[in-house]
Design an enzyme around this catalytic site. Structure first.
Site, PDB file in Angstrom:
ATOM      1  N   HIS A  34      22.749 -77.969 -61.813  1.00  0.00           N
ATOM      2  CA  HIS A  34      23.077 -78.659 -60.556  1.00  0.00           C
ATOM      3  C   HIS A  34      24.512 -78.268 -60.211  1.00  0.00           C
ATOM      4  O   HIS A  34      25.158 -77.497 -60.959  1.00  0.00           O
ATOM      5  CB  HIS A  34      22.904 -80.174 -60.704  1.00  0.00           C
ATOM      6  N   HIS A  37      27.170 -78.103 -62.976  1.00  0.00           N
ATOM      7  CA  HIS A  37      27.191 -76.889 -63.814  1.00  0.00           C
ATOM      8  C   HIS A  37      27.824 -75.717 -63.053  1.00  0.00           C
ATOM      9  O   HIS A  37      28.595 -74.943 -63.617  1.00  0.00           O
ATOM     10  CB  HIS A  37      25.770 -76.456 -64.192  1.00  0.00           C
ATOM     11  N   GLY A 147      32.242 -80.465 -68.823  1.00  0.00           N
ATOM     12  CA  GLY A 147      32.376 -81.509 -67.805  1.00  0.00           C
ATOM     13  C   GLY A 147      32.951 -82.788 -68.403  1.00  0.00           C
ATOM     14  O   GLY A 147      32.660 -83.115 -69.553  1.00  0.00           O
ATOM     15  N   LYS A 149      32.122 -85.684 -67.465  1.00  0.00           N
ATOM     16  CA  LYS A 149      31.154 -86.790 -67.460  1.00  0.00           C
ATOM     17  C   LYS A 149      30.839 -87.192 -68.902  1.00  0.00           C
ATOM     18  O   LYS A 149      30.748 -88.361 -69.212  1.00  0.00           O
ATOM     19  CB  LYS A 149      29.870 -86.404 -66.733  1.00  0.00           C
ATOM     20  N   GLN A 153      32.173 -86.455 -75.607  1.00  0.00           N
ATOM     21  CA  GLN A 153      31.857 -85.103 -76.107  1.00  0.00           C
ATOM     22  C   GLN A 153      33.088 -84.205 -75.999  1.00  0.00           C
ATOM     23  O   GLN A 153      33.419 -83.453 -76.922  1.00  0.00           O
ATOM     24  CB  GLN A 153      30.700 -84.529 -75.293  1.00  0.00           C
ATOM     25  N   VAL A 176      31.435 -84.148 -61.129  1.00  0.00           N
ATOM     26  CA  VAL A 176      30.950 -83.822 -59.774  1.00  0.00           C
ATOM     27  C   VAL A 176      29.902 -84.872 -59.403  1.00  0.00           C
ATOM     28  O   VAL A 176      28.992 -85.156 -60.196  1.00  0.00           O
ATOM     29  CB  VAL A 176      30.348 -82.398 -59.731  1.00  0.00           C
ATOM     30  N   MET A 184      26.479 -86.295 -61.080  1.00  0.00           N
ATOM     31  CA  MET A 184      25.382 -85.347 -61.228  1.00  0.00           C
ATOM     32  C   MET A 184      24.988 -85.204 -62.701  1.00  0.00           C
ATOM     33  O   MET A 184      25.853 -85.148 -63.577  1.00  0.00           O
ATOM     34  CB  MET A 184      25.781 -83.992 -60.657  1.00  0.00           C
ATOM     35  N   SER A 186      21.440 -83.564 -65.119  1.00  0.00           N
ATOM     36  CA  SER A 186      20.079 -82.996 -65.111  1.00  0.00           C
ATOM     37  C   SER A 186      19.053 -84.117 -65.241  1.00  0.00           C
ATOM     38  O   SER A 186      17.925 -84.007 -64.772  1.00  0.00           O
ATOM     39  CB  SER A 186      19.903 -82.012 -66.266  1.00  0.00           C
TER      40      SER A 186
HETATM   41  O1  PAF Z   1      26.834 -81.103 -72.492  1.00  0.00           O
HETATM   42  C1  PAF Z   1      25.824 -80.436 -72.803  1.00  0.00           C
HETATM   43  O2  PAF Z   1      25.057 -79.992 -71.948  1.00  0.00           O
HETATM   44  C2  PAF Z   1      25.524 -80.183 -74.273  1.00  0.00           C
HETATM   45  O3  PAF Z   1      25.863 -81.281 -75.049  1.00  0.00           O
HETATM   46  C3  PAF Z   1      26.199 -78.904 -74.803  1.00  0.00           C
HETATM   47  C4  PAF Z   1      27.710 -79.004 -74.772  1.00  0.00           C
HETATM   48  C5  PAF Z   1      25.732 -77.709 -73.985  1.00  0.00           C
HETATM   49  C6  PAF Z   1      25.781 -78.672 -76.263  1.00  0.00           C
HETATM   50  O4  PAF Z   1      24.409 -78.511 -76.370  1.00  0.00           O
END
Ligand code: PAF
Length: 281
Positions: A34, A37, A147, A149, A153, A176, A184, A186
């Protein structure tokens, strides 16, 4: 745009780029792109000579009762979108190439992974840091864009990179949002029309919290409770509402400039997260 399927071919490509003196920028993703990304891809393109996007629905970061099996996928659309952003390589390995049967190593960051999303998703962050560590070794990027969001992480990956003295610049990119404020994701495709309307309570909660910190002193527990009440009015299930320091992820009793409002809710069967640095402009 080149599509590369195996770690060995990906590393051979990266080694050539490095010998040619090129800076590699990586955007790790699980696909179903989206605008969020795509903005990460453009950011990587600004920071590097060559942009690699990894597309891998990483099985080891999903819990047993999570949505691995039905995670949305559309490979040909993703290829087109990545190509339109000027991406050089889409790295899309198969699970058995990333995790052959004999693989038994996990990269684990402790502390930061235990609260917030880590509480309800045990093992999730170990899955993320393991795959990101593997991607860094395979692709050897100079920088990698994530990101905000998934702000926990991002903090966990920054910790891993610092702890392992990894020479990769980690770039956090702003959230975003859809025009109506929904962050946004997935996973937004899982939402019915009424669930999508209910999900907007996250953005309303952020607006409320921002106004409260601007119009006078407010204690963190009071603000947290107000946000919870606002979310509950929409009938969503709250997993957590927390006000934490953006780097240590420790709860703040007295609000500081580093305060992040972090929320996870379930709307129907869909888990959504959102966050905001309350004092940012
Ligand atoms: O944020 C994500 O989409 C996932 O956690 C990542 C960083 C691609 C690891 O699989």
């Amino acid at each position: 745009m080149e599509i590369i399927r195996t770690p060995a071919e990906m590393t051979a490509w990266a080694n050539k780029a490095l010998v040619a003196g090129e800076r590699i920028g990586l955007v790790p993703t699980m696909g179903f792109f989206h605008e969020g990304h795509l903005s990460l891809m453009r950011r990587a393109g600004e920071k590097a000579d060559r942009t690699v996007v990894s597309l891998f629905v990483n099985p080891i970061q999903f819990g047993a009762n999570e949505d691995l099996g039905r995670y949305p996928r559309d490979f040909s659309r993703d290829c087109q979108l990545a190509q339109d952003q000027g991406v050089d390589v889409l790295f899309a390995p198969e699970p058995h190439d990333m995790y052959p049967p004999e693989a038994s190593t996990r990269v684990v960051v402790s502390g930061l992974t235990e609260g917030l999303c880590g509480k309800s998703r045990p093992g999730h962050f170990a899955g993320v840091t393991t795959v990101v560590a593997k991607l860094f070794h395979i692709i050897k990027p100079h920088c990698a864009v994530f990101g905000r969001k998934d702000f926990q992480q991002l903090a966990v990956i920054e910790r891993m990179v610092a702890d392992l003295d990894w020479d990769v610049e980690i770039i956090g990119h702003p959230i975003v949002r859809e025009p109506d404020g929904l962050a946004m994701s997935s996973r937004n495709v899982y939402l019915s029309a009424s669930e999508r309307r209910a999900a907007l309570c996250l953005f309303r909660a952020i607006g409320h919290a921002r106004r409260r910190v601007r119009t006078g002193p407010v204690e963190a527990p009071v603000l947290q409770q107000e946000v919870e009440e606002l979310l509950l009015q929409e009938g969503v299930a709250i997993e957590y509402v927390s006000i934490v320091d953006h780097a240590t992820l420790r709860p703040q009793a007295v609000l500081q400039k580093s305060a992040v409002l972090a929320m996870a809710i379930k709307v129907g069967a869909t888990r959504l997260i959102d966050n905001d640095n309350l004092f940012d402009d």
